[in-house]
Design a protein around this motif. Sequence first.
Motif, mmCIF file in Angstrom:
data_model
loop_
_atom_site.group_PDB
_atom_site.id
_atom_site.type_symbol
_atom_site.label_atom_id
_atom_site.label_comp_id
_atom_site.label_asym_id
_atom_site.label_seq_id
_atom_site.Cartn_x
_atom_site.Cartn_y
_atom_site.Cartn_z
ATOM 1 N N SER A 121 0.810 -1.224 0.000
ATOM 2 C CA SER A 121 0.000 0.000 0.000
ATOM 3 C C SER A 121 0.844 1.276 0.000
ATOM 4 C CB SER A 121 -0.932 0.003 1.217
ATOM 5 O OG SER A 121 -0.170 0.038 2.402
ATOM 6 N N HIS A 122 2.158 1.142 -0.025
ATOM 7 C CA HIS A 122 3.041 2.308 -0.022
ATOM 8 C C HIS A 122 3.291 2.777 -1.456
ATOM 9 C CE1 HIS A 122 3.932 1.554 4.207
ATOM 10 N NE2 HIS A 122 4.052 0.281 3.862
ATOM 11 N N VAL A 123 2.972 4.042 -1.721
ATOM 12 C CA VAL A 123 3.133 4.610 -3.063
ATOM 13 C C VAL A 123 3.856 5.954 -2.934
ATOM 14 C CG1 VAL A 123 1.956 5.486 -5.108
ATOM 15 C CG2 VAL A 123 1.017 3.517 -3.886
ATOM 16 N N TYR A 124 4.884 6.127 -3.745
ATOM 17 C CA TYR A 124 5.639 7.374 -3.770
ATOM 18 C C TYR A 124 5.780 7.836 -5.209
ATOM 19 C CZ TYR A 124 6.982 5.815 0.897
ATOM 20 O OH TYR A 124 6.962 5.385 2.184
ATOM 21 N N TYR A 125 5.620 9.148 -5.425
ATOM 22 C CA TYR A 125 5.806 9.737 -6.746
ATOM 23 C C TYR A 125 7.012 10.665 -6.692
ATOM 24 C CZ TYR A 125 1.006 8.214 -7.528
ATOM 25 O OH TYR A 125 -0.137 7.463 -7.646
ATOM 26 N N PHE A 126 7.860 10.541 -7.688
ATOM 27 C CA PHE A 126 9.035 11.391 -7.795
ATOM 28 C C PHE A 126 9.084 11.982 -9.188
ATOM 29 C CE2 PHE A 126 10.126 8.313 -4.518
ATOM 30 C CZ PHE A 126 10.584 9.138 -3.505
ATOM 31 N N ARG A 127 9.631 13.197 -9.267
ATOM 32 C CA ARG A 127 9.751 13.866 -10.564
ATOM 33 C C ARG A 127 11.185 14.339 -10.733
ATOM 34 N NH1 ARG A 127 7.788 19.545 -12.230
ATOM 35 N NH2 ARG A 127 7.305 19.720 -10.035
ATOM 36 N N ALA A 128 11.747 14.011 -11.869
ATOM 37 C CA ALA A 128 13.085 14.467 -12.209
ATOM 38 C C ALA A 128 12.981 15.826 -12.901
ATOM 39 C CB ALA A 128 13.763 13.456 -13.126
ATOM 40 N N GLU A 129 14.080 16.578 -12.878
ATOM 41 C CA GLU A 129 14.075 17.908 -13.473
ATOM 42 C C GLU A 129 14.441 17.916 -14.958
ATOM 43 O OE1 GLU A 129 14.971 20.869 -9.858
ATOM 44 O OE2 GLU A 129 16.693 19.625 -10.425
ATOM 45 N N SER A 130 14.897 16.764 -15.448
ATOM 46 C CA SER A 130 15.267 16.681 -16.867
ATOM 47 C C SER A 130 15.100 15.235 -17.344
ATOM 48 C CB SER A 130 16.713 17.113 -17.067
ATOM 49 O OG SER A 130 17.598 16.149 -16.492
ATOM 50 N N GLU A 131 15.094 15.076 -18.655
ATOM 51 C CA GLU A 131 14.993 13.731 -19.219
ATOM 52 C C GLU A 131 16.209 12.894 -18.837
ATOM 53 O OE1 GLU A 131 14.288 11.428 -23.477
ATOM 54 O OE2 GLU A 131 14.474 13.611 -23.451
ATOM 55 N N TYR A 132 17.395 13.527 -18.831
ATOM 56 C CA TYR A 132 18.629 12.824 -18.467
ATOM 57 C C TYR A 132 18.529 12.243 -17.052
ATOM 58 C CZ TYR A 132 23.469 12.087 -17.098
ATOM 59 O OH TYR A 132 24.621 11.549 -16.607
#
Length: 136
Positions: A121-132
């Motif tokens: 039930s643990h869900v984390y969303y992460f976003r990178a600042e670039s495609e690289y």
Amino acid sequence: DQESEDDLSASRTSLERQSPHRGNTTVHVCWHRNTSVSMIDFSIAVENQLSGNLLRKFKNSNGWQKLWVVFTNFCMFFYKSHQASDNHPLASLPLLGYSLTIPSESENIHKDYVFKLHFKSHVYYFRAESEYTFER
């Protein structure tokens, strides 16, 4: 055979002798998640480390928190910044057992370079600042 016994004993000792501020040791996580890691995977993991900024999605909001993240030894460690004075992580996330996916349309996250880590039930969303950074 005795040689194998000695190799396993030596490996166990090195696994257990990790930094004291890292409470989520590989041995601890494997035990609680009822999993194991091969010596080959462990050797590769300790030789490789990634670090950089990631944005973490706040629960039930549209806000994102910028964190310095160090990925090493099957675990993500989160810091306020990359500066040397920031010795102790704010938090850590052992990744053994987690799945890595891209959020679905129904999750309503309309940003580029977002990935999802989930275990039970643990869900984390992460976003990178670039495609690289996202590809790394």
